[in-house]
Design a protein around this motif. Structure first.
Motif, PDB file in Angstrom:
ATOM      1  N   ALA A 181      50.363 -14.033  62.115  1.00 22.56           N
ATOM      2  CA  ALA A 181      49.148 -13.234  61.922  1.00 22.56           C
ATOM      3  C   ALA A 181      48.039 -14.016  61.231  1.00 22.56           C
ATOM      4  O   ALA A 181      47.341 -13.501  60.355  1.00 22.56           O
ATOM      5  CB  ALA A 181      49.472 -11.968  61.127  1.00 22.56           C
ATOM      6  N   LEU A 182      47.884 -15.268  61.612  1.00 20.59           N
ATOM      7  CA  LEU A 182      46.827 -16.098  61.024  1.00 20.59           C
ATOM      8  C   LEU A 182      45.452 -15.520  61.335  1.00 20.59           C
ATOM      9  O   LEU A 182      45.198 -15.062  62.452  1.00 20.59           O
ATOM     10  CB  LEU A 182      46.906 -17.525  61.578  1.00 20.59           C
ATOM     11  N   GLY A 226      53.777  -8.502  58.478  1.00 17.22           N
ATOM     12  CA  GLY A 226      54.808  -7.918  59.332  1.00 17.22           C
ATOM     13  C   GLY A 226      54.261  -6.851  60.261  1.00 17.22           C
ATOM     14  O   GLY A 226      54.735  -6.696  61.390  1.00 17.22           O
ATOM     15  N   SER A 227      53.239  -6.131  59.802  1.00 19.40           N
ATOM     16  CA  SER A 227      52.678  -5.053  60.628  1.00 19.40           C
ATOM     17  C   SER A 227      51.934  -5.580  61.840  1.00 19.40           C
ATOM     18  O   SER A 227      51.715  -4.842  62.808  1.00 19.40           O
ATOM     19  CB  SER A 227      51.715  -4.200  59.786  1.00 19.40           C
ATOM     20  N   GLY A 283      36.951  -4.867  61.652  1.00 20.31           N
ATOM     21  CA  GLY A 283      37.054  -6.300  61.364  1.00 20.31           C
ATOM     22  C   GLY A 283      38.115  -7.030  62.162  1.00 20.31           C
ATOM     23  O   GLY A 283      37.970  -8.223  62.454  1.00 20.31           O
ATOM     24  N   ILE A 284      39.174  -6.337  62.545  1.00 22.31           N
ATOM     25  CA  ILE A 284      40.249  -6.973  63.302  1.00 22.31           C
ATOM     26  C   ILE A 284      39.732  -7.565  64.605  1.00 22.31           C
ATOM     27  O   ILE A 284      40.186  -8.621  65.057  1.00 22.31           O
ATOM     28  CB  ILE A 284      41.383  -5.961  63.576  1.00 22.31           C
ATOM     29  N   PRO A 299      51.622  -4.175  68.334  1.00 26.06           N
ATOM     30  CA  PRO A 299      50.930  -3.395  67.303  1.00 26.06           C
ATOM     31  C   PRO A 299      49.539  -2.991  67.775  1.00 26.06           C
ATOM     32  O   PRO A 299      48.877  -3.723  68.516  1.00 26.06           O
ATOM     33  CB  PRO A 299      50.851  -4.367  66.129  1.00 26.06           C
ATOM     34  N   SER A 300      49.086  -1.834  67.360  1.00 24.70           N
ATOM     35  CA  SER A 300      47.734  -1.381  67.682  1.00 24.70           C
ATOM     36  C   SER A 300      46.814  -1.681  66.502  1.00 24.70           C
ATOM     37  O   SER A 300      47.270  -1.920  65.376  1.00 24.70           O
ATOM     38  CB  SER A 300      47.721   0.117  67.961  1.00 24.70           C
TER      39      SER A 300
END
Length: 257
Positions: free
Chosen positions: A113-114, A25-26, A171-172, A35-36
């Motif tokens: 958010a895969l 959800g984030s 990592g994102i 979202p950041s």
């Protein structure tokens, strides 16, 4: 003993459901607010820290097959507990992903958010990133929860949460930052989309966590256990409260008579 073990399994499932629900959800891109990286990273870290504080004394709050495998490699939990934890983590991830998917508008949830490779990152590069980041997090987990340490260990839940946050801050950009096969598996099942690099999100975390376990438990701070005691741990002949996110005692009092 059976009741305590059942409670641990239930906690592992519930904690994974909550974890996946919140962290997915984030990362959703709402029309009025994107979202950041900091927001997502903090969501992952704060959620893990909260769950460790809430359920850690019951199940250890692994919520991650890589962490569970690391504890098994480190000869700290039984094979039965390991297998059941992994199964419940995967089921919890699917459940959590399914719930957040069902309560989110279609135009927001479309990617769920895969995890996937981003910005031209190739599978080999992504694998290295996942290995290194998971290694760092699992090393922190073992160190922060090691009951053999005589000096102050600080707050284990906070330390683990910050380690997860740190990993996501970098990592994102590469992979969305998995570190956790269940986190990648749950939304992929709900969406019915497995990328060609999905294997990276299994091999990377599991390998990184296993290496961390070997380094910590056999090289840096080995346990003084006999072969018989080690086999007893694998077979489950230990008191349930000795398993989970803690380091076993080093004497025969751990064994059931």
């Amino acid at each position: 003993m059976c009741a305590r073990f059942t409670q641990a399994l239930a906690c592992e499932f519930v904690a994974t459901v909550i974890f996946i629900f919140i962290v997915l959800g984030s990362a959703f891109k709402w029309p009025l607010q994107l979202p950041s990286v900091l927001q997502i990273s903090m969501a992952f870290g704060l959620t893990i820290g909260t769950l460790v504080q809430a359920f850690g004394h019951v199940s250890g709050t692994h919520v991650n097959p890589a962490v569970t495998i690391a504890y098994f490699v480190g000869n700290q939990i039984s094979i039965v507990r390991s297998v059941l934890y992994v199964v419940l983590q995967l089921l919890g991830a699917i459940t959590g992903a399914g719930i957040i998917y069902s309560v989110t508008p279609k135009d927001v949830r479309h990617t769920l958010a895969l995890n996937d490779l981003t910005y031209g990152t190739n599978p080999g590069e992504a694998l290295v990133v996942e290995i290194i980041l998971t290694f760092s997090v699992v090393m922190c987990i073992f160190s922060a929860t090691d009951k053999r340490r005589t000096e102050s260990r600080g707050n284990a839940a906070l330390s683990i949460g910050l380690a997860v946050t740190m990993a996501h801050l970098i990592g994102i950009y590469y992979t969305g930052c998995s570190l956790n096969p269940a986190r990648s598996f749950g939304p992929a099942v709900i969406m019915g989309k497995f990328s060609g690099a999905h294997w990276v999100f299994w091999l990377g975390p599991i390998f990184g966590a296993s290496v961390a376990s070997v380094v910590y438990n056999y090289l840096l701070y080995p346990q003084k256990l006999s072969i018989g005691e080690r086999l007893a741990i694998v077979q489950g002949f230990v008191l349930p409260e000795d398993e989970g996110r803690s380091t076993p005692r080093t004497n025969s009092e751990r064994l059931r008579t």
